[in-house]
Design a protein around this motif. Structure first.
Motif, PDB file in Angstrom:
ATOM      1  N   LEU A   1      10.989   1.491  -2.459  1.00  0.00           N
ATOM      2  CA  LEU A   1      12.293   1.158  -1.845  1.00  0.00           C
ATOM      3  C   LEU A   1      12.093   0.612  -0.431  1.00  0.00           C
ATOM      4  O   LEU A   1      12.792  -0.315  -0.007  1.00  0.00           O
ATOM      5  N   THR A   2      11.125   1.165   0.273  1.00  0.00           N
ATOM      6  CA  THR A   2      10.865   0.719   1.650  1.00  0.00           C
ATOM      7  C   THR A   2      10.462  -0.747   1.667  1.00  0.00           C
ATOM      8  O   THR A   2      10.971  -1.533   2.478  1.00  0.00           O
ATOM      9  N   VAL A   3       9.576  -1.145   0.758  1.00  0.00           N
ATOM     10  CA  VAL A   3       9.148  -2.556   0.769  1.00  0.00           C
ATOM     11  C   VAL A   3      10.267  -3.467   0.268  1.00  0.00           C
ATOM     12  O   VAL A   3      10.475  -4.561   0.812  1.00  0.00           O
TER      13      VAL A   3
ATOM     14  N   PRO B   1       0.812  -1.220   0.000  1.00  0.00           N
ATOM     15  CA  PRO B   1       0.000   0.000   0.000  1.00  0.00           C
ATOM     16  C   PRO B   1       0.848   1.272   0.000  1.00  0.00           C
ATOM     17  O   PRO B   1       0.411   2.304  -0.510  1.00  0.00           O
ATOM     18  N   LEU B   2       2.061   1.175   0.537  1.00  0.00           N
ATOM     19  CA  LEU B   2       2.913   2.380   0.632  1.00  0.00           C
ATOM     20  C   LEU B   2       3.289   2.964  -0.727  1.00  0.00           C
ATOM     21  O   LEU B   2       3.686   4.123  -0.805  1.00  0.00           O
ATOM     22  N   GLN B   3       3.203   2.160  -1.781  1.00  0.00           N
ATOM     23  CA  GLN B   3       3.636   2.691  -3.068  1.00  0.00           C
ATOM     24  C   GLN B   3       2.469   3.090  -3.964  1.00  0.00           C
ATOM     25  O   GLN B   3       2.669   3.409  -5.134  1.00  0.00           O
TER      26      GLN B   3
ATOM     27  N   ILE C   1      10.891   4.823   6.397  1.00  0.00           N
ATOM     28  CA  ILE C   1      10.707   5.087   4.955  1.00  0.00           C
ATOM     29  C   ILE C   1      12.060   5.394   4.319  1.00  0.00           C
ATOM     30  O   ILE C   1      12.830   6.206   4.832  1.00  0.00           O
ATOM     31  N   ILE C   2      12.318   4.743   3.213  1.00  0.00           N
ATOM     32  CA  ILE C   2      13.578   4.984   2.515  1.00  0.00           C
ATOM     33  C   ILE C   2      13.345   6.025   1.422  1.00  0.00           C
ATOM     34  O   ILE C   2      12.467   5.852   0.571  1.00  0.00           O
TER      35      ILE C   2
ATOM     36  N   ARG D   1       3.386   9.897  -9.685  1.00  0.00           N
ATOM     37  CA  ARG D   1       2.990   8.979  -8.618  1.00  0.00           C
ATOM     38  C   ARG D   1       3.753   9.391  -7.364  1.00  0.00           C
ATOM     39  O   ARG D   1       4.742   8.781  -6.970  1.00  0.00           O
ATOM     40  N   PHE D   2       3.233  10.431  -6.721  1.00  0.00           N
ATOM     41  CA  PHE D   2       3.947  11.042  -5.607  1.00  0.00           C
ATOM     42  C   PHE D   2       4.163  10.024  -4.479  1.00  0.00           C
ATOM     43  O   PHE D   2       3.232   9.363  -4.031  1.00  0.00           O
ATOM     44  N   GLY D   3       5.403   9.885  -4.018  1.00  0.00           N
ATOM     45  CA  GLY D   3       5.727   8.966  -2.916  1.00  0.00           C
ATOM     46  C   GLY D   3       5.901   7.522  -3.344  1.00  0.00           C
ATOM     47  O   GLY D   3       6.299   6.670  -2.548  1.00  0.00           O
TER      48      GLY D   3
END
Ligand code: AMP
Length: 265
Positions: free
Chosen positions: A113-115, A44-46, A90-91, A105-107
């Motif tokens: 990278l974080t996942v 979900p983070l991406q 968060i990376i 695609r902001f963020g």
């Protein structure tokens, strides 16, 4: 978490809805290691758009079959809590993470990278395979691995295409037959650019090819230096054409090395 693995492991991270592109990555992984882990996790983070996240295609049974027949020894479908038991660190993908895909695609790349780092921490792979199709993603992962000095060998895999030349993608299943055929125009435009022997002509051919695609809503079509991600200034760099846009609300991205321009690779 039950991840009993026989090291060395080759990891193929995916978001599922597997297709022949993913299968090719798994086959490449198998050449490097007997133990091949395919992770399926829609991160979900991406995703900037919650609807895009919740409507992401899912087909776990078919995925397991394709992954196994391609050589996977473990299909790993972790939960959100397994990946992120605590608030993740968060990376940051930095300036390059804010270019091109990052603009639209902001963020996205920070989440990606974080996942990937979490997957690496949990699986401890010796090898990890990623597709060239997501060229900016591959670039940022390579940079992260180098900067963090992770003991992982990254392997990049060529883009697999359907008969129209369209780069395979889990999202393509949402396109109609006509839309798919039209989307094949992206590959034609990339080839048109690649037939040029100077940068100016390559740029104009790319634009011409892209503008010819019916109902294609363009985000960007550029020729960059694949080593730095800056816009290419001359044809002696590792020129690569990168394209992204939309057909009927479906996002399509693609890229190609411009092998006729200088010392491209
Ligand atoms: P995804 O499931 O879309 O996150 O993709 C998982 C991995 O498969 C990434 O490394 C992608 O770059 C790669 N991939 C996706 N589509 C293709 C394709 N058509 N050919 C080769 N690799 C691909």
């Amino acid at each position: 978490m039950d991840l009993e693995l026989k090291h060395p492991v080759a990891l193929v991270p995916t978001m599922g809805a597997l297709h022949a592109g993913h299968a090719s990555l798994i086959k490449i992984a198998k050449k490097h290691s007997e133990e091949v882990v395919v992770s399926i996790f829609v991160n979900p983070l991406q995703f900037e758009n919650p609807n895009d996240f919740s409507s992401y295609p899912k087909s776990v049974n078919a995925d397991s079959e394709l992954a196994t027949t391609s050589g996977a020894t473990k299909i790993w479908t972790p939960t959100f809590e397994e990946i992120y038991p605590n608030d993740p660190e968060i990376i940051a993908s930095g300036e390059i993470g804010n270019l091109f895909e990052g603009v639209h695609r902001f963020g996205h790349f920070d989440g990606m990278l974080t996942v990937v780092k979490r997957l690496f921490d949990l699986v401890q792979p010796k090898f990890a395979v990623f597709g060239e199709k997501d060229f900016q993603q591959l670039f940022l992962i390579k940079r992260m691995v180098a900067q963090m000095q992770l003991p992982i060998e990254l392997i990049s895999a060529p883009t697999i295409r359907d008969s129209s030349g369209l780069a395979m993608s889990s999202r393509n299943q949402k396109l109609s037959i006509t839309e798919r055929e039209n989307a094949g125009g992206i590959y034609k435009a990339l080839n048109l650019a690649n037939s040029a022997s100077d940068l100016t002509t390559a740029r104009s051919q790319l634009t011409k090819g892209i503008l010819a695609i019916p109902n294609f809503l363009l985000d960007y079509a550029e020729i960059i230096d694949g080593e730095s991600f800056a816009l290419a200034e001359d044809s002696t760099v590792n020129c690569r054409a990168i394209v992204a846009g939309w057909i009927n609300g479906i996002r399509l991205i693609d890229n190609m090395a411009m092998s006729n321009l200088g010392n491209s690779k």
